[in-house]
Scaffold this active site. Structure first.
Site, PDB file in Angstrom:
ATOM      1  N   ASN A  39       0.851  -1.197   0.000  1.00  0.00           N
ATOM      2  CA  ASN A  39       0.000   0.000   0.000  1.00  0.00           C
ATOM      3  C   ASN A  39       0.881   1.240   0.000  1.00  0.00           C
ATOM      4  O   ASN A  39       1.719   1.372  -0.916  1.00  0.00           O
ATOM      5  CB  ASN A  39      -1.117  -0.028   1.060  1.00  0.00           C
ATOM      6  N   ASP A  40       0.712   2.150   0.919  1.00  0.00           N
ATOM      7  CA  ASP A  40       1.326   3.487   0.808  1.00  0.00           C
ATOM      8  C   ASP A  40       2.799   3.516   0.391  1.00  0.00           C
ATOM      9  O   ASP A  40       3.606   2.754   0.930  1.00  0.00           O
ATOM     10  CB  ASP A  40       1.312   4.212   2.158  1.00  0.00           C
ATOM     11  N   GLN A  56       4.731   0.355   2.093  1.00  0.00           N
ATOM     12  CA  GLN A  56       4.092  -0.579   2.997  1.00  0.00           C
ATOM     13  C   GLN A  56       3.976  -1.920   2.285  1.00  0.00           C
ATOM     14  O   GLN A  56       3.364  -2.012   1.207  1.00  0.00           O
ATOM     15  CB  GLN A  56       2.695  -0.058   3.368  1.00  0.00           C
ATOM     16  N   PHE A  99       4.539   0.827  10.263  1.00  0.00           N
ATOM     17  CA  PHE A  99       3.579   1.587   9.474  1.00  0.00           C
ATOM     18  C   PHE A  99       4.260   2.759   8.759  1.00  0.00           C
ATOM     19  O   PHE A  99       5.457   2.992   8.908  1.00  0.00           O
ATOM     20  CB  PHE A  99       2.433   2.062  10.373  1.00  0.00           C
ATOM     21  N   ARG A 165      -0.292   8.264  13.762  1.00  0.00           N
ATOM     22  CA  ARG A 165       0.636   7.590  12.836  1.00  0.00           C
ATOM     23  C   ARG A 165       1.081   8.441  11.639  1.00  0.00           C
ATOM     24  O   ARG A 165       0.550   9.508  11.380  1.00  0.00           O
ATOM     25  CB  ARG A 165       0.007   6.302  12.317  1.00  0.00           C
ATOM     26  N   ASP A 166       2.055   7.882  10.913  1.00  0.00           N
ATOM     27  CA  ASP A 166       2.524   8.368   9.611  1.00  0.00           C
ATOM     28  C   ASP A 166       3.313   9.682   9.712  1.00  0.00           C
ATOM     29  O   ASP A 166       2.946  10.693   9.089  1.00  0.00           O
ATOM     30  CB  ASP A 166       1.343   8.526   8.627  1.00  0.00           C
ATOM     31  N   GLU A 220      -4.662  10.779   8.053  1.00  0.00           N
ATOM     32  CA  GLU A 220      -3.417  10.013   8.038  1.00  0.00           C
ATOM     33  C   GLU A 220      -2.501  10.499   6.919  1.00  0.00           C
ATOM     34  O   GLU A 220      -2.881  11.322   6.086  1.00  0.00           O
ATOM     35  CB  GLU A 220      -3.699   8.502   7.936  1.00  0.00           C
TER      36      GLU A 220
HETATM   37  C1  FRU Z   1      -2.867   4.466   4.998  1.00  0.00           C
HETATM   38  C2  FRU Z   1      -2.467   3.610   6.180  1.00  0.00           C
HETATM   39  C3  FRU Z   1      -1.549   4.393   7.088  1.00  0.00           C
HETATM   40  C4  FRU Z   1      -0.827   3.322   7.830  1.00  0.00           C
HETATM   41  C5  FRU Z   1      -0.665   2.269   6.766  1.00  0.00           C
HETATM   42  C6  FRU Z   1      -0.711   0.874   7.271  1.00  0.00           C
HETATM   43  O1  FRU Z   1      -3.155   3.781   3.854  1.00  0.00           O
HETATM   44  O2  FRU Z   1      -3.614   3.188   6.870  1.00  0.00           O
HETATM   45  O3  FRU Z   1      -2.225   5.303   7.933  1.00  0.00           O
HETATM   46  O4  FRU Z   1       0.398   3.754   8.346  1.00  0.00           O
HETATM   47  O5  FRU Z   1      -1.703   2.476   5.836  1.00  0.00           O
HETATM   48  O6  FRU Z   1      -0.357  -0.044   6.280  1.00  0.00           O
END
Ligand code: FRU
Length: 486
Positions: A39-40, A56, A99, A165-166, A220
């Site tokens: 993901n991100d 991620q 994360f 987070r993030d 986020e």
């Molecule tokens: C956004 C998210 C972030 C988190 C990550 C977890 O897509 O939810 O906030 O750090 O993905 O994989």
């Protein structure tokens, strides 16, 4: 000696990637994982003369799981080289996931700041906590998590204690700053700002920005930077209740009030009006360009590439500029390195559906300039075949452009629309990138962008232009594009 989690994952990937690599939906030029789930994007940074991107990553299946940080680098933003996984969830404070976060290059060091995600007793049925952590590297490949982790153990009392987070890290003069995603006790999204003299001891400074409307959500993946003399905040909004909202990514162009450490802004606007765009990261490169890359997928959607053993991709790199209070996004010029053969037409009058010889494919860049004469609707269809089509239709009377993927193929469907004007000469520009399972359309030199994953059958390679009246194509160009991900 037991194998480290990174070694174990790399071993697994080496075997699995062979099974995945020839699958049809694998992108030719959009970054994607070797196998498994991504993901991100994380830690987008320019270090030692090269761009680095982290992401991620759950290598063991095409489903989200305990997050690792995947890693790749590039000299030109187009050709990427996969590197070994940078971080695995292997510490008590990040046991359920490393994360999202950001990176900074400082002297010869590459510094990562990320969120340690852990459930109480490591049990995913119990509550979770999120803390901010640091890892460093001197070779840009192997990373050491700091002994002082977590460096920010909890958010202030007025914030939700679970969701924190993030971190987006930057340095200004001799001070370090970090913006962290959060929400308050009433589930209103907010961004928390911290300051530090040494990167390890942080003090809470302010709520940089906060949800003022009725929406309940978690903010986020913040990004905060200067663009054209303005202060820009980007946030990705996770709805509090997935039945009542959708994830989206918005920006505001405002002014940072140094005395209050708060961003004054009026409105949020979307960065991309398509279906699949989330959690972007930006950097400023050596040429002073603000470059953005986002996750090109969406939470909650059906993802047909899972059958092929992988899921998730990144958008092409986009250059951001600001006009008034609006951000424009345009494809990075480096993407021209991908171009193979060009086919070009000028001055083609269309009425009904028109196919131009040589215009077809499932991996290409297409640029078209329309000048409407009498039509009430005109536009472009891509990936046509077997009853499938992905359609961009413009309605000049109400200035509406519709992106319709209802007949695109398997996978998620839907219609998204934007309002855009033709220019003074009555012209509309589309700059479209088609890859095996995606389409990105930049409208009117980046005024708006529409991005979507599509999953047509491999035979669907047709392209046509259409008009229900008379429309002139002043110019149409198509470039076949090189495959950079084998
Ligand atoms: C956004 C998210 C972030 C988190 C990550 C977890 O897509 O939810 O906030 O750090 O993905 O994989």
């Amino acid at each position: 000696m037991t194998m480290s989690k990174i070694t174990e994952a790399e071993k697994y990937i080496k075997i699995k990637q062979e099974e995945v690599k020839d699958a049809y939906y694998r992108n030719y030029f959009h970054f994607m994982p070797r196998t498994g789930w991504m993901n991100d994007p994380n830690g987008f940074v320019f270090y030692n003369g090269e761009y680095h991107i982290f992401y991620q990553y759950h290598p063991f299946s095409p489903e989200w799981g305990p997050m690792y940080w995947g890693h790749a680098k590039s000299k030109d933003l187009v050709h990427w080289q996969h590197l070994p996984i940078a971080m695995a969830p292997d510490q008590s404070y990040d046991l359920n996931g490393c994360f999202s976060g950001s990176a900074l290059s400082e002297d010869d060091k590459l510094i990562l700041m990320y969120t340690g995600h852990r459930h109480i007793d490591g049990d995913i049925n119990k509550e979770y906590r999120q803390t901010q952590c640091i890892a460093e590297s001197t070779d840009g490949i192997t990373f050491t998590k700091d002994e002082k982790n977590p460096v920010i153990k909890n958010p202030p009392d007025f914030a939700d204690q679970n969701n924190f987070r993030d971190p987006k890290l930057w340095k200004d003069n001799d001070l370090w700053y970090v913006a962290v995603g959060s929400r308050d006790m009433n589930n209103k999204g907010q961004i928390l700002l911290y300051e530090s003299k040494d990167l390890y001891r942080w003090s809470f400074k302010s709520v940089l920005a906060k949800e003022t409307g009725h929406q309940m959500n978690m903010w986020e993946c913040p990004d905060f930077f200067k663009l054209g003399g303005n202060d820009v905040l980007i946030v990705s909004r996770q709805p509090y209740n997935s039945n009542t909202g959708q994830h989206d990514t918005v920006y505001c162009v405002g002014e940072f009030d140094k005395s209050k450490s708060q961003l004054a802004f009026s409105e949020f606007e979307k960065l991309d009006f398509g279906f699949d765009f989330y959690a972007p990261q930006t950097i400023i490169d050596q040429q002073g360009r603000r470059i953005l890359i986002a996750w090109m997928q969406m939470w909650g959607d059906d993802i047909p590439s899972k059958v092929e053993g992988w899921a998730g991709a990144l958008t092409i790199p986009r250059i951001l500029t600001v006009k008034g209070k609006n951000i424009y996004s345009n494809p990075a010029p480096e993407l021209e390195l991908l171009r193979k053969k060009e086919i070009k037409y000028n001055g083609v009058h269309i009425s009904g559906e028109v196919i131009l010889e040589g215009f077809e494919g499932d991996v290409y860049e297409l640029v078209v300039e329309f000048e409407n004469k009498t039509a009430k609707r005109f536009g472009l269809k891509v990936r046509i075949g077997r009853g499938e089509e992905t359609v961009f239709t413009y309605y000049p009377d109400n200035k509406k452009l519709i992106f319709d993927r209802n007949l695109s193929g398997i996978g998620p469907k839907g219609i998204n629309s934007i309002f855009v004007d033709e220019n003074e000469e009555g012209r509309l520009f589309l700059h479209v990138f088609v890859d095996k399972s995606s389409v990105e359309a930049f409208v009117n030199q980046g005024e708006k962008v529409l991005t979507g994953r599509i999953y047509p059958s491999k035979e669907s390679k047709g392209i046509c232009f259409f008009s229900d009246g008379k429309t002139l194509i002043r110019e149409a160009k198509i470039y076949e594009l090189k495959r950079v991900f084998e």
